[in-house]
Design a protein around this motif. Structure first.
Motif, mmCIF file in Angstrom:
data_model
loop_
_atom_site.group_PDB
_atom_site.id
_atom_site.type_symbol
_atom_site.label_atom_id
_atom_site.label_comp_id
_atom_site.label_asym_id
_atom_site.label_seq_id
_atom_site.Cartn_x
_atom_site.Cartn_y
_atom_site.Cartn_z
ATOM 1 N N GLN A 351 -36.036 9.917 -24.922
ATOM 2 C CA GLN A 351 -36.507 9.039 -25.995
ATOM 3 C C GLN A 351 -37.803 9.538 -26.643
ATOM 4 O O GLN A 351 -38.228 9.014 -27.653
ATOM 5 C CB GLN A 351 -36.747 7.627 -25.433
ATOM 6 C CG GLN A 351 -35.478 6.939 -24.925
ATOM 7 C CD GLN A 351 -34.475 6.734 -26.043
ATOM 8 O OE1 GLN A 351 -34.835 6.354 -27.147
ATOM 9 N NE2 GLN A 351 -33.196 6.994 -25.759
ATOM 10 N N LYS A 356 -38.139 10.060 -33.020
ATOM 11 C CA LYS A 356 -38.030 8.720 -32.450
ATOM 12 C C LYS A 356 -39.358 7.982 -32.526
ATOM 13 O O LYS A 356 -39.427 6.809 -32.940
ATOM 14 C CB LYS A 356 -37.579 8.830 -30.985
ATOM 15 C CG LYS A 356 -37.541 7.522 -30.211
ATOM 16 C CD LYS A 356 -36.418 6.630 -30.646
ATOM 17 C CE LYS A 356 -36.344 5.391 -29.778
ATOM 18 N NZ LYS A 356 -35.272 4.477 -30.199
ATOM 19 N N GLU A 360 -40.178 4.738 -34.965
ATOM 20 C CA GLU A 360 -40.606 3.456 -34.401
ATOM 21 C C GLU A 360 -41.925 2.996 -35.032
ATOM 22 O O GLU A 360 -42.080 1.817 -35.393
ATOM 23 C CB GLU A 360 -40.777 3.594 -32.880
ATOM 24 C CG GLU A 360 -41.142 2.288 -32.187
ATOM 25 C CD GLU A 360 -41.317 2.459 -30.679
ATOM 26 O OE1 GLU A 360 -41.998 1.614 -30.079
ATOM 27 O OE2 GLU A 360 -40.777 3.447 -30.122
#
Length: 377
Positions: A351, A356, A360
Motif C-alpha cells: 500500500q 497511493k 489519499e
C-alpha cells in the motif's frame, strides 16, 4: 631566465584561459572568476618584476616581485571568499589589509637593514610563511555546503594542501640547499607544478559550480525556488523505499491555496506571484533539511515529511495554516489554504506506493475544500 619565462608563460596562459572561460559560463559566477584571472595576471607581473627590475636595482626587484606574489595570493583568497558571498564583510578586508601591510613592512625592513646574507633569508622566509598562511586561510572558504561537497571543491582542497606542503618544502630547501643555482632550479620546478595544479583545480571548481547551478535549475521551481514536480517524484520513490526498508513512517501533505484564481483575476498575476512567493517562504521556514517541499503546479504544493506520523504531520500542517492566514490579500482579507494529509503505513509495503499516498492526500484535500476550505483533513 628560461625557467622564469616558462612559469611566466604558464601563468599568462592560465589568465587567458580563465578570461575565455568567463565568457562561457553563467554571468552570476563572473565576479569570482575575475579574481582568479587577476591572481594569474599579478603572479605573471611578479615574474616580470623579478626578472627585469634587478637590472635597475636588485633590492627593488626583490621587494616588488615578492609583494606582487603575496598580493596575488590575497586576490585568490578574495575570489574564494566572494564565492561564499562574504566579501562584503569589513572585518575580512581589514584583516587582509593588516596582513599585507605587515608583510610589506617586513619585506622593506629586511632589505633596508644591512645584515649581510641574512637579508635574503628573512625575505624568503617571510614570503613563504605568508603564502602558506593565506593558503590555509583560503582552505576554510572552499566548501559552500558541507552536506553537498562538489567534486571541484574536493580537488581545490587537495590542491591547496599540496600547495601548502610545497611551500613547506621550499622553505626547508632554503636552509638546506647551499648552491643558489640548484635552489633556483628546484624552486622553478615547484612553481611550474603549482601553476599547473592551481589552474586545473580552479577550472574544476568553476565547472563544478556551473554543473551545480544547472542541476539546481532543473530541479527547482523558478518562481518559488522550491523543488519542482519532477524532482519531487524522483525523490519520493527513493524515500518511500528507504522508509519501508527501515520500518519508519512518512507523511505526505498536499496544500492548495484557496480562491487563488479569484485573487489572480482581481489583483493580477504579478500580485498572484507575490502570494505564491509568500506562501513558499512559509513552507521553507517550517521545513527541515530532510523534508522535500515542492510546488506541484499552479497554486498547489506538496511536502514529504520523513519520520513524521499523522499526529506530527497534523501539527506541522496547522502551523502552515496559521501562518498562511497571516498573509494579507487586501484590507480585511487574508490568504487561505486547504490541506490534505496521508501517512505511510509501516509494514504494509503493497500500500505504500507513491501514487497511493498522493491519491489519499489529494482526496483529503478535496474533502477539506468541500467542507468549507481553509482547513486540514
Amino acid at each position: 631566465m628560461a625557467f622564469v619565462g616558462t612559469v611566466f608563460l604558464l601563468n599568462v596562459s592560465a589568465a587567458s584561459f580563465f578570461t575565455y572561460l568567463a565568457r562561457q559560463v553563467d554571468t552570476s559566477n563572473l565576479f569570482g572568476i575575475k579574481y582568479f584571472i587577476f591572481y594569474f595576471v599579478v603572479i605573471s607581473c611578479s615574474y616580470i618584476a623579478g626578472a627585469l627590475l634587478p637590472i635597475v636595482d636588485p633590492v627593488i626587484g626583490n621587494v616588488v616581485g615578492n609583494v606582487l606574489v603575496i598580493v596575488a595570493y590575497f586576490i585568490l583568497l578574495a575570489g574564494l571568499i566572494s564565492r561564499q558571498g562574504q566579501l562584503g564583510n569589513r572585518r575580512t578586508w581589514a584583516l587582509m589589509s593588516i596582513f599585507i601591510s605587515t608583510y610589506i613592512a617586513i619585506e622593506v625592513a629586511s632589505h633596508a637593514i644591512d645584515i649581510g646574507p641574512s637579508n635574503s633569508v628573512v625575505s624568503r622566509t617571510s614570503t613563504l610563511l605568508m603564502i602558506m598562511g593565506v593558503v590555509l586561510w583560503g582552505y576554510r572558504f572552499v566548501v559552500i555546503d558541507k552536506s553537498n561537497v562538489l567534486f571541484g571543491e574536493k580537488i581545490l582542497k587537495l590542491s591547496l594542501i599540496i600547495h601548502f606542503f610545497a611551500g613547506l618544502l621550499t622553505l626547508t630547501l632554503a636552509y638546506v640547499v647551499v648552491d643558489p643555482l640548484l635552489y633556483l632550479i628546484v624552486i622553478m620546478i615547484i612553481l611550474c607544478f603549482n601553476t599547473i595544479l592551481m589552474t586545473g583545480s580552479l577550472m574544476s571548481l568553476i565547472l563544478s559550480d556551473e554543473i551545480q547551478k544547472n542541476y539546481a535549475l532543473s530541479t527547482r521551481d523558478s518562481l518559488t525556488n522550491l523543488y519542482n514536480r519532477g524532482y519531487f517524484f524522483e525523490r519520493l520513490e527513493t524515500l518511500i523505499e528507504h522508509q519501508n526498508r527501515h520500518d519508519r513512517t512518512l507523511s505526505i501533505v498536499i496544500m492548495d491555496l484557496d480562491n487563488f484564481k479569484t485573487i489572480n483575476d482581481r489583483f493580477g498575476h504579478v500580485f498572484g506571484d507575490a502570494m505564491l512567493t509568500s506562501f513558499s517562504k512559509v513552507l521553507s521556514g517550517n521545513s527541515r533539511d530532510s523534508d522535500i517541499i515542492a510546488r506541484f503546479g499552479g497554486e498547489e504544493f506538496v511536502a514529504a515529511l520523513p519520520d513524521t506520523d499523522y499526529d506530527a504531520a497534523l501539527i506541522w500542517a496547522q502551523r502552515i495554516l496559521n501562518q498562511t492566514n497571516e498573509i494579507q490579500v487586501s484590507n480585511n482579507e487574508y490568504l487561505g489554504v486547504s490541506i490534505g494529509i496521508s501517512t505511510l503505513k509501516t509494514g504494509d509495503v503493497a500500500q505504500n506506493r507513491a501514487e497511493k499516498l498522493l491519491d489519499e492526500a489529494d482526496k483529503n484535500l478535496y474533502k477539506a475544500k468541500d467542507a468549507g476550505r481553509n482547513r486540514i483533513l
